[in-house]
Design a protein around this motif. Sequence first.
Motif, PDB file in Angstrom:
ATOM      1  N   VAL A   1       0.817  -1.221   0.000  1.00  0.00           N
ATOM      2  CA  VAL A   1       0.000   0.000   0.000  1.00  0.00           C
ATOM      3  C   VAL A   1       0.849   1.271   0.000  1.00  0.00           C
ATOM      4  O   VAL A   1       0.619   2.184  -0.794  1.00  0.00           O
ATOM      5  CB  VAL A   1      -0.996  -0.013   1.180  1.00  0.00           C
ATOM      6  CG1 VAL A   1      -1.633   1.354   1.364  1.00  0.00           C
ATOM      7  CG2 VAL A   1      -2.088  -1.030   0.917  1.00  0.00           C
ATOM      8  N   GLY A   2       1.844   1.315   0.867  1.00  0.00           N
ATOM      9  CA  GLY A   2       2.693   2.511   0.953  1.00  0.00           C
ATOM     10  C   GLY A   2       3.386   2.798  -0.373  1.00  0.00           C
ATOM     11  O   GLY A   2       3.506   3.953  -0.793  1.00  0.00           O
ATOM     12  N   ALA A   3       3.827   1.749  -1.027  1.00  0.00           N
ATOM     13  CA  ALA A   3       4.522   1.888  -2.311  1.00  0.00           C
ATOM     14  C   ALA A   3       3.540   2.355  -3.389  1.00  0.00           C
ATOM     15  O   ALA A   3       3.820   3.290  -4.148  1.00  0.00           O
ATOM     16  CB  ALA A   3       5.168   0.559  -2.690  1.00  0.00           C
ATOM     17  N   LEU A   4       2.370   1.724  -3.433  1.00  0.00           N
ATOM     18  CA  LEU A   4       1.352   2.094  -4.427  1.00  0.00           C
ATOM     19  C   LEU A   4       0.961   3.567  -4.287  1.00  0.00           C
ATOM     20  O   LEU A   4       0.781   4.278  -5.282  1.00  0.00           O
ATOM     21  CB  LEU A   4       0.097   1.237  -4.242  1.00  0.00           C
ATOM     22  CG  LEU A   4       0.179  -0.231  -4.672  1.00  0.00           C
ATOM     23  CD1 LEU A   4      -0.959  -1.032  -4.048  1.00  0.00           C
ATOM     24  CD2 LEU A   4       0.127  -0.341  -6.197  1.00  0.00           C
ATOM     25  N   LEU A   5       0.834   4.014  -3.024  1.00  0.00           N
ATOM     26  CA  LEU A   5       0.359   5.385  -2.783  1.00  0.00           C
ATOM     27  C   LEU A   5       1.288   6.437  -3.379  1.00  0.00           C
ATOM     28  O   LEU A   5       0.824   7.511  -3.779  1.00  0.00           O
ATOM     29  CB  LEU A   5       0.180   5.625  -1.277  1.00  0.00           C
ATOM     30  CG  LEU A   5      -1.089   5.003  -0.681  1.00  0.00           C
ATOM     31  CD1 LEU A   5      -1.117   5.167   0.834  1.00  0.00           C
ATOM     32  CD2 LEU A   5      -2.344   5.633  -1.298  1.00  0.00           C
ATOM     33  N   VAL A   6       2.582   6.122  -3.458  1.00  0.00           N
ATOM     34  CA  VAL A   6       3.523   7.099  -4.031  1.00  0.00           C
ATOM     35  C   VAL A   6       3.160   7.347  -5.497  1.00  0.00           C
ATOM     36  O   VAL A   6       2.987   8.488  -5.934  1.00  0.00           O
ATOM     37  CB  VAL A   6       4.986   6.611  -3.897  1.00  0.00           C
ATOM     38  CG1 VAL A   6       5.937   7.608  -4.547  1.00  0.00           C
ATOM     39  CG2 VAL A   6       5.349   6.384  -2.430  1.00  0.00           C
ATOM     40  N   GLY A   7       3.010   6.269  -6.251  1.00  0.00           N
ATOM     41  CA  GLY A   7       2.659   6.404  -7.672  1.00  0.00           C
ATOM     42  C   GLY A   7       1.302   7.049  -7.849  1.00  0.00           C
ATOM     43  O   GLY A   7       1.114   7.921  -8.714  1.00  0.00           O
ATOM     44  N   ILE A   8       0.348   6.645  -7.013  1.00  0.00           N
ATOM     45  CA  ILE A   8      -1.025   7.164  -7.139  1.00  0.00           C
ATOM     46  C   ILE A   8      -1.055   8.671  -6.857  1.00  0.00           C
ATOM     47  O   ILE A   8      -1.700   9.439  -7.579  1.00  0.00           O
ATOM     48  CB  ILE A   8      -1.988   6.380  -6.206  1.00  0.00           C
ATOM     49  CG1 ILE A   8      -2.148   4.946  -6.717  1.00  0.00           C
ATOM     50  CG2 ILE A   8      -3.337   7.073  -6.093  1.00  0.00           C
ATOM     51  CD1 ILE A   8      -2.935   4.019  -5.808  1.00  0.00           C
ATOM     52  N   CYS A   9      -0.320   9.104  -5.819  1.00  0.00           N
ATOM     53  CA  CYS A   9      -0.305  10.545  -5.483  1.00  0.00           C
ATOM     54  C   CYS A   9       0.295  11.357  -6.619  1.00  0.00           C
ATOM     55  O   CYS A   9      -0.235  12.416  -6.990  1.00  0.00           O
ATOM     56  CB  CYS A   9       0.498  10.795  -4.206  1.00  0.00           C
ATOM     57  SG  CYS A   9      -0.367  10.224  -2.751  1.00  0.00           S
ATOM     58  N   ILE A  10       1.396  10.867  -7.180  1.00  0.00           N
ATOM     59  CA  ILE A  10       2.039  11.596  -8.278  1.00  0.00           C
ATOM     60  C   ILE A  10       1.091  11.656  -9.484  1.00  0.00           C
ATOM     61  O   ILE A  10       0.914  12.707 -10.109  1.00  0.00           O
ATOM     62  CB  ILE A  10       3.363  10.893  -8.694  1.00  0.00           C
ATOM     63  CG1 ILE A  10       4.366  10.943  -7.548  1.00  0.00           C
ATOM     64  CG2 ILE A  10       3.931  11.469  -9.987  1.00  0.00           C
ATOM     65  CD1 ILE A  10       4.955  12.303  -7.300  1.00  0.00           C
TER      66      ILE A  10
END
Length: 358
Positions: free
Chosen positions: A108-117
Amino acid sequence: MDLTQLKQPCNVVYSFSLRYHGFMLVLGIETSCDETAVAIVKDGTKIVSNLVYSQVAIHRPYGGVVPEIASRKHIETILPLLEQALHQKNIKLSEIDVIAVTQGPGLVGALLVGICIAKAIAFALNKPLVAINHLEAHLMAIFLEQKPLFPFIGLVVSGGHTNLYLAKDFLEIKQLGQTLDDAAGEAFDKVAHMLGLPYPGGISIEKLAKEGSPNIKFPRPLLNKNNYHFSFSGLKTAVANYLRHHPSFCKADVAASFQQAVVDTLVTKAVQAVKDHLLPRLVVAGGVAANQCLRKKLLAISQKEDIKVYFPSPALCTDNAAMVAALGYHHFKAHNIADFDFDAISRYPVCPFHQKKS
Ligand code: KG4
Ligand code: ZN
Protein backbone atom coordinates in the motif's frame (compact mmCIF):
# COMPACT_ATOMS: atom_id res chain seq x y z
CA MET A 1 -17.31 11.36 -30.10
CA ASP A 2 -16.53 14.23 -27.75
CA LEU A 3 -13.77 12.83 -25.57
CA THR A 4 -13.62 15.92 -23.40
CA GLN A 5 -16.92 15.15 -21.67
CA LEU A 6 -16.71 11.69 -20.14
CA LYS A 7 -19.01 10.47 -17.43
CA GLN A 8 -17.53 9.06 -14.27
CA PRO A 9 -19.29 6.25 -12.37
CA CYS A 10 -20.51 8.81 -9.82
CA ASN A 11 -22.22 10.71 -12.66
CA VAL A 12 -20.07 13.79 -12.27
CA VAL A 13 -19.16 15.21 -15.64
CA TYR A 14 -15.41 15.32 -15.76
CA SER A 15 -13.95 17.60 -18.31
CA PHE A 16 -10.34 17.69 -19.31
CA SER A 17 -8.32 19.12 -22.12
CA LEU A 18 -7.25 16.74 -24.86
CA ARG A 19 -4.99 17.78 -27.67
CA TYR A 20 -5.74 16.52 -31.12
CA HIS A 21 -2.62 15.29 -32.82
CA GLY A 22 -3.73 12.00 -34.37
CA PHE A 23 -2.16 9.72 -31.78
CA MET A 24 -2.36 9.24 -28.06
CA LEU A 25 0.49 9.38 -25.55
CA VAL A 26 -0.16 7.59 -22.27
CA LEU A 27 2.11 8.13 -19.28
CA GLY A 28 2.37 4.97 -17.17
CA ILE A 29 3.42 5.01 -13.51
CA GLU A 30 4.20 1.82 -11.57
CA THR A 31 5.30 1.64 -7.90
CA SER A 32 3.55 -1.49 -6.59
CA CYS A 33 6.63 -3.18 -5.14
CA ASP A 34 10.37 -2.52 -5.38
CA GLU A 35 10.63 -1.11 -8.89
CA THR A 36 9.98 2.56 -9.58
CA ALA A 37 8.87 2.74 -13.20
CA VAL A 38 7.75 5.43 -15.61
CA ALA A 39 6.90 4.92 -19.29
CA ILE A 40 5.37 6.74 -22.22
CA VAL A 41 3.48 4.58 -24.70
CA LYS A 42 1.96 5.70 -28.00
CA ASP A 43 -1.46 4.33 -28.99
CA GLY A 44 -1.24 1.45 -26.52
CA THR A 45 1.44 -0.45 -28.42
CA LYS A 46 4.57 1.60 -29.17
CA ILE A 47 7.05 2.23 -26.37
CA VAL A 48 8.38 5.77 -26.55
CA SER A 49 10.19 5.63 -23.23
CA ASN A 50 10.37 2.87 -20.59
CA LEU A 51 12.46 3.54 -17.49
CA VAL A 52 12.75 1.24 -14.47
CA TYR A 53 14.72 2.05 -11.35
CA SER A 54 15.23 -1.25 -9.55
CA GLN A 55 15.63 -1.24 -5.77
CA VAL A 56 16.88 -4.83 -5.77
CA ALA A 57 20.36 -3.95 -4.49
CA ILE A 58 18.84 -1.95 -1.60
CA HIS A 59 16.61 -4.82 -0.44
CA ARG A 60 19.14 -7.63 -1.09
CA PRO A 61 20.81 -7.43 2.37
CA TYR A 62 17.37 -8.09 3.94
CA GLY A 63 16.66 -11.13 1.72
CA GLY A 64 13.40 -9.58 0.45
CA VAL A 65 11.48 -6.34 -0.03
CA VAL A 66 11.20 -4.09 3.06
CA PRO A 67 7.94 -2.14 2.47
CA GLU A 68 8.95 1.02 4.36
CA ILE A 69 12.25 1.29 2.50
CA ALA A 70 10.49 0.63 -0.82
CA SER A 71 8.03 3.51 -0.28
CA ARG A 72 10.75 5.96 0.72
CA LYS A 73 12.87 5.06 -2.29
CA HIS A 74 9.87 5.48 -4.63
CA ILE A 75 9.40 9.02 -3.24
CA GLU A 76 13.05 9.88 -3.95
CA THR A 77 13.11 8.35 -7.40
CA ILE A 78 9.79 8.91 -9.11
CA LEU A 79 10.14 12.60 -10.11
CA PRO A 80 13.72 12.38 -11.46
CA LEU A 81 12.65 9.29 -13.40
CA LEU A 82 9.63 11.11 -14.85
CA GLU A 83 11.82 14.07 -15.84
CA GLN A 84 14.29 11.71 -17.50
CA ALA A 85 11.55 9.89 -19.44
CA LEU A 86 10.22 13.17 -20.82
CA HIS A 87 13.59 14.82 -21.40
CA GLN A 88 15.06 11.76 -23.16
CA LYS A 89 12.41 11.98 -25.89
CA ASN A 90 11.98 15.75 -25.83
CA ILE A 91 8.35 15.47 -24.73
CA LYS A 92 6.64 18.06 -22.52
CA LEU A 93 4.36 16.89 -19.72
CA SER A 94 1.61 18.95 -21.34
CA GLU A 95 1.89 16.73 -24.45
CA ILE A 96 0.81 13.65 -22.46
CA ASP A 97 -2.83 12.76 -23.13
CA VAL A 98 -3.67 10.27 -20.38
CA ILE A 99 -2.08 9.28 -17.05
CA ALA A 100 -2.28 5.56 -16.11
CA VAL A 101 -1.19 4.36 -12.69
CA THR A 102 -1.10 1.01 -10.90
CA GLN A 103 -3.86 0.92 -8.28
CA GLY A 104 -3.01 -2.56 -6.94
CA PRO A 105 -2.36 -5.23 -5.92
CA GLY A 106 0.86 -4.41 -4.13
CA LEU A 107 2.37 -2.78 -1.05
CA VAL A 108 0.00 0.00 0.00
CA GLY A 109 2.69 2.51 0.95
CA ALA A 110 4.52 1.89 -2.31
CA LEU A 111 1.35 2.09 -4.43
CA LEU A 112 0.36 5.38 -2.78
CA VAL A 113 3.52 7.10 -4.03
CA GLY A 114 2.66 6.40 -7.67
CA ILE A 115 -1.02 7.16 -7.14
CA CYS A 116 -0.31 10.55 -5.48
CA ILE A 117 2.04 11.60 -8.28
CA ALA A 118 -0.43 10.45 -10.95
CA LYS A 119 -3.32 12.31 -9.32
CA ALA A 120 -1.22 15.46 -8.90
CA ILE A 121 -0.19 15.48 -12.57
CA ALA A 122 -3.72 14.74 -13.79
CA PHE A 123 -5.18 17.44 -11.54
CA ALA A 124 -2.58 20.09 -12.32
CA LEU A 125 -2.70 19.54 -16.08
CA ASN A 126 -6.38 18.71 -16.32
CA LYS A 127 -5.69 15.30 -17.89
CA PRO A 128 -7.70 12.07 -17.62
CA LEU A 129 -6.48 9.52 -15.09
CA VAL A 130 -6.96 5.75 -15.26
CA ALA A 131 -6.38 3.22 -12.45
CA ILE A 132 -4.84 -0.08 -13.47
CA ASN A 133 -4.76 -3.61 -12.02
CA HIS A 134 -1.08 -4.59 -11.98
CA LEU A 135 -1.76 -8.26 -12.82
CA GLU A 136 -3.96 -7.42 -15.79
CA ALA A 137 -1.23 -5.05 -16.96
CA HIS A 138 1.33 -7.90 -16.78
CA LEU A 139 -0.96 -9.99 -18.98
CA MET A 140 -1.39 -7.22 -21.56
CA ALA A 141 2.35 -6.38 -21.75
CA ILE A 142 2.50 -8.82 -24.66
CA PHE A 143 0.69 -6.28 -26.89
CA LEU A 144 3.76 -4.04 -26.76
CA GLU A 145 5.55 -6.65 -28.88
CA GLN A 146 3.05 -9.09 -30.41
CA LYS A 147 -0.62 -9.32 -31.31
CA PRO A 148 -2.25 -12.44 -29.86
CA LEU A 149 -5.89 -12.87 -30.83
CA PHE A 150 -8.56 -12.80 -28.14
CA PRO A 151 -9.71 -14.91 -26.41
CA PHE A 152 -6.65 -16.51 -24.81
CA ILE A 153 -5.60 -18.21 -21.59
CA GLY A 154 -3.25 -16.10 -19.48
CA LEU A 155 -0.79 -17.22 -16.83
CA VAL A 156 0.61 -14.47 -14.60
CA VAL A 157 3.49 -15.70 -12.45
CA SER A 158 5.14 -13.08 -10.26
CA GLY A 159 6.58 -12.58 -6.79
CA GLY A 160 3.16 -12.07 -5.23
CA HIS A 161 0.79 -13.93 -7.55
CA THR A 162 0.28 -17.06 -9.60
CA ASN A 163 -3.00 -16.67 -11.46
CA LEU A 164 -4.67 -18.26 -14.47
CA TYR A 165 -7.05 -16.13 -16.55
CA LEU A 166 -9.41 -16.32 -19.45
CA ALA A 167 -8.92 -13.05 -21.36
CA LYS A 168 -11.77 -12.27 -23.76
CA ASP A 169 -10.73 -8.69 -24.37
CA PHE A 170 -8.45 -6.02 -22.86
CA LEU A 171 -11.14 -5.22 -20.32
CA GLU A 172 -12.86 -8.59 -19.99
CA ILE A 173 -10.51 -10.75 -17.97
CA LYS A 174 -11.88 -13.60 -15.87
CA GLN A 175 -9.75 -15.21 -13.19
CA LEU A 176 -9.83 -19.02 -13.40
CA GLY A 177 -7.49 -19.86 -10.55
CA GLN A 178 -4.82 -18.59 -8.22
CA THR A 179 -2.29 -19.76 -5.70
CA LEU A 180 -3.79 -20.87 -2.39
CA ASP A 181 -0.65 -19.91 -0.47
CA ASP A 182 2.79 -18.85 -1.78
CA ALA A 183 3.25 -17.45 -5.29
CA ALA A 184 5.72 -19.17 -7.60
CA GLY A 185 8.15 -16.20 -7.48
CA GLU A 186 7.86 -16.10 -3.69
CA ALA A 187 8.77 -19.80 -3.57
CA PHE A 188 11.81 -19.11 -5.79
CA ASP A 189 12.85 -16.28 -3.44
CA LYS A 190 12.37 -18.36 -0.26
CA VAL A 191 14.15 -21.46 -1.58
CA ALA A 192 17.01 -19.26 -2.81
CA HIS A 193 17.27 -17.83 0.71
CA MET A 194 17.45 -21.39 2.16
CA LEU A 195 20.28 -22.14 -0.27
CA GLY A 196 22.13 -18.95 0.66
CA LEU A 197 21.58 -17.44 -2.79
CA PRO A 198 21.05 -13.70 -3.28
CA TYR A 199 17.67 -11.98 -3.69
CA PRO A 200 15.80 -12.03 -6.06
CA GLY A 201 15.84 -15.79 -5.94
CA GLY A 202 14.38 -16.59 -9.36
CA ILE A 203 17.41 -15.44 -11.30
CA SER A 204 19.86 -16.96 -8.78
CA ILE A 205 18.13 -20.35 -8.85
CA GLU A 206 17.88 -20.36 -12.62
CA LYS A 207 21.61 -19.64 -12.92
CA LEU A 208 22.66 -22.31 -10.41
CA ALA A 209 20.21 -24.89 -11.82
CA LYS A 210 22.17 -24.89 -15.08
CA GLU A 211 25.06 -26.58 -13.22
CA GLY A 212 22.85 -29.22 -11.60
CA SER A 213 20.52 -32.04 -12.50
CA PRO A 214 16.81 -32.29 -11.54
CA ASN A 215 17.35 -35.68 -9.85
CA ILE A 216 15.50 -35.00 -6.55
CA LYS A 217 11.79 -35.86 -6.56
CA PHE A 218 10.03 -32.82 -5.11
CA PRO A 219 6.20 -32.70 -5.09
CA ARG A 220 4.13 -31.17 -7.90
CA PRO A 221 1.28 -29.74 -5.77
CA LEU A 222 -2.42 -29.90 -6.77
CA LEU A 223 -1.68 -31.54 -10.12
CA ASN A 224 -4.28 -34.25 -9.58
CA LYS A 225 -6.96 -31.74 -8.52
CA ASN A 226 -9.56 -30.78 -11.05
CA ASN A 227 -9.14 -27.01 -10.72
CA TYR A 228 -6.86 -24.19 -11.82
CA HIS A 229 -5.40 -23.39 -8.41
CA PHE A 230 -1.77 -23.61 -7.37
CA SER A 231 0.04 -24.20 -4.08
CA PHE A 232 3.78 -23.77 -3.58
CA SER A 233 4.10 -23.67 0.19
CA GLY A 234 4.29 -27.50 0.51
CA LEU A 235 6.98 -27.63 -2.17
CA LYS A 236 8.99 -25.03 -0.25
CA THR A 237 8.63 -27.13 2.94
CA ALA A 238 9.69 -30.26 1.02
CA VAL A 239 12.90 -28.46 0.00
CA ALA A 240 13.50 -27.34 3.63
CA ASN A 241 13.03 -30.94 4.85
CA TYR A 242 15.35 -32.28 2.16
CA LEU A 243 18.08 -29.84 3.18
CA ARG A 244 17.68 -30.84 6.83
CA HIS A 245 17.89 -34.56 6.11
CA HIS A 246 20.72 -34.37 3.56
CA PRO A 247 23.45 -32.21 5.14
CA SER A 248 25.82 -32.82 2.23
CA PHE A 249 23.25 -31.88 -0.43
CA CYS A 250 24.33 -30.64 -3.84
CA LYS A 251 23.07 -27.04 -4.10
CA ALA A 252 22.86 -27.07 -7.89
CA ASP A 253 20.80 -30.31 -7.92
CA VAL A 254 18.38 -28.86 -5.33
CA ALA A 255 18.03 -25.69 -7.45
CA ALA A 256 17.46 -27.68 -10.66
CA SER A 257 14.98 -30.08 -9.01
CA PHE A 258 13.00 -27.29 -7.33
CA GLN A 259 12.88 -25.26 -10.55
CA GLN A 260 11.71 -28.33 -12.46
CA ALA A 261 8.90 -28.97 -9.93
CA VAL A 262 7.65 -25.36 -10.26
CA VAL A 263 7.89 -25.42 -14.05
CA ASP A 264 6.10 -28.80 -14.35
CA THR A 265 3.28 -27.52 -12.12
CA LEU A 266 2.83 -24.23 -13.99
CA VAL A 267 2.96 -25.89 -17.40
CA THR A 268 0.54 -28.71 -16.53
CA LYS A 269 -2.10 -26.36 -15.12
CA ALA A 270 -1.76 -23.81 -17.93
CA VAL A 271 -1.98 -26.46 -20.67
CA GLN A 272 -5.00 -27.99 -18.91
CA ALA A 273 -6.77 -24.60 -18.97
CA VAL A 274 -5.93 -24.21 -22.67
CA LYS A 275 -7.37 -27.65 -23.48
CA ASP A 276 -10.47 -27.28 -21.30
CA HIS A 277 -11.37 -23.98 -22.97
CA LEU A 278 -10.48 -25.21 -26.46
CA LEU A 279 -8.32 -22.13 -26.91
CA PRO A 280 -5.01 -22.70 -28.67
CA ARG A 281 -3.41 -19.50 -27.32
CA LEU A 282 -1.52 -19.02 -24.06
CA VAL A 283 0.06 -15.76 -22.86
CA VAL A 284 2.60 -16.10 -20.03
CA ALA A 285 3.61 -12.99 -18.07
CA GLY A 286 5.09 -11.74 -14.78
CA GLY A 287 8.65 -11.95 -13.41
CA VAL A 288 8.81 -15.78 -13.38
CA ALA A 289 7.90 -15.81 -17.10
CA ALA A 290 11.50 -14.66 -17.67
CA ASN A 291 12.63 -18.16 -16.59
CA GLN A 292 14.27 -19.96 -19.52
CA CYS A 293 13.40 -23.45 -18.23
CA LEU A 294 9.69 -22.49 -18.18
CA ARG A 295 9.94 -20.94 -21.63
CA LYS A 296 11.68 -23.98 -23.13
CA LYS A 297 9.19 -26.45 -21.67
CA LEU A 298 6.18 -24.44 -22.82
CA LEU A 299 7.61 -23.96 -26.29
CA ALA A 300 8.31 -27.71 -26.59
CA ILE A 301 4.73 -28.52 -25.54
CA SER A 302 3.32 -25.86 -27.81
CA GLN A 303 4.87 -27.57 -30.84
CA LYS A 304 3.56 -30.98 -29.78
CA GLU A 305 0.07 -29.82 -28.83
CA ASP A 306 -0.38 -27.13 -31.47
CA ILE A 307 -0.74 -24.33 -28.93
CA LYS A 308 0.67 -20.89 -29.66
CA VAL A 309 2.55 -19.61 -26.61
CA TYR A 310 3.35 -15.90 -26.22
CA PHE A 311 5.99 -14.51 -23.85
CA PRO A 312 6.94 -10.85 -23.52
CA SER A 313 10.70 -10.26 -23.70
CA PRO A 314 12.28 -10.59 -20.20
CA ALA A 315 12.37 -6.81 -19.57
CA LEU A 316 8.59 -6.65 -20.10
CA CYS A 317 8.00 -9.74 -17.91
CA THR A 318 9.27 -8.08 -14.74
CA ASP A 319 7.63 -4.95 -13.32
CA ASN A 320 7.53 -1.98 -15.68
CA ALA A 321 5.29 0.99 -16.44
CA ALA A 322 4.96 0.39 -20.19
CA MET A 323 2.48 -2.42 -19.46
CA VAL A 324 0.48 -0.01 -17.24
CA ALA A 325 0.38 2.62 -19.99
CA ALA A 326 -0.53 0.01 -22.63
CA LEU A 327 -3.57 -1.20 -20.68
CA GLY A 328 -4.35 2.39 -19.62
CA TYR A 329 -4.90 3.28 -23.28
CA HIS A 330 -7.71 0.69 -23.56
CA HIS A 331 -9.31 1.80 -20.28
CA PHE A 332 -9.31 5.37 -21.52
CA LYS A 333 -10.86 4.35 -24.82
CA ALA A 334 -13.58 2.53 -22.86
CA HIS A 335 -14.20 5.69 -20.78
CA ASN A 336 -12.98 4.02 -17.57
CA ILE A 337 -11.79 7.29 -16.11
CA ALA A 338 -10.86 7.24 -12.44
CA ASP A 339 -12.16 9.60 -9.80
CA PHE A 340 -9.59 11.58 -7.85
CA ASP A 341 -10.59 9.87 -4.62
CA PHE A 342 -9.68 6.27 -5.57
CA ASP A 343 -7.45 4.41 -3.15
CA ALA A 344 -4.63 1.91 -3.40
CA ILE A 345 -5.77 -1.74 -3.27
CA SER A 346 -3.31 -4.10 -1.62
CA ARG A 347 -5.28 -7.25 -2.52
CA TYR A 348 -8.26 -7.62 -4.80
CA PRO A 349 -11.24 -9.59 -3.43
CA VAL A 350 -10.54 -13.31 -3.01
CA CYS A 351 -11.99 -15.82 -5.46
CA PRO A 352 -15.13 -17.86 -4.53
CA PHE A 353 -12.97 -20.91 -3.74
CA HIS A 354 -11.38 -19.00 -0.85
CA GLN A 355 -14.66 -17.50 0.32
CA LYS A 356 -16.23 -20.94 0.65
CA LYS A 357 -13.36 -22.23 2.76
CA SER A 358 -13.25 -19.34 5.25
O1 KG4 B 1 6.49 -9.47 -11.75
P1 KG4 B 1 7.65 -9.19 -10.86
O2 KG4 B 1 8.81 -8.40 -11.43
O3 KG4 B 1 7.20 -8.45 -9.55
C1 KG4 B 1 5.99 -8.78 -8.90
O4 KG4 B 1 4.95 -8.26 -9.33
O5 KG4 B 1 6.09 -9.60 -7.97
O6 KG4 B 1 8.17 -10.62 -10.34
C2 KG4 B 1 9.22 -10.73 -9.42
C3 KG4 B 1 9.43 -12.22 -9.15
C4 KG4 B 1 10.48 -12.49 -8.07
O7 KG4 B 1 9.92 -13.40 -7.14
C5 KG4 B 1 11.63 -13.09 -8.83
O8 KG4 B 1 12.38 -14.03 -8.06
C6 KG4 B 1 10.94 -13.76 -10.00
O9 KG4 B 1 9.89 -12.87 -10.35
N1 KG4 B 1 11.82 -13.93 -11.16
C7 KG4 B 1 12.15 -15.14 -11.65
C8 KG4 B 1 13.06 -14.89 -12.70
N2 KG4 B 1 13.23 -13.54 -12.82
C9 KG4 B 1 12.46 -12.97 -11.85
N3 KG4 B 1 11.78 -16.38 -11.29
C10 KG4 B 1 12.31 -17.41 -11.98
N4 KG4 B 1 13.21 -17.26 -12.98
C11 KG4 B 1 13.61 -16.03 -13.39
N5 KG4 B 1 14.47 -15.88 -14.38
ZN1 ZN C 1 4.54 -7.60 -11.09
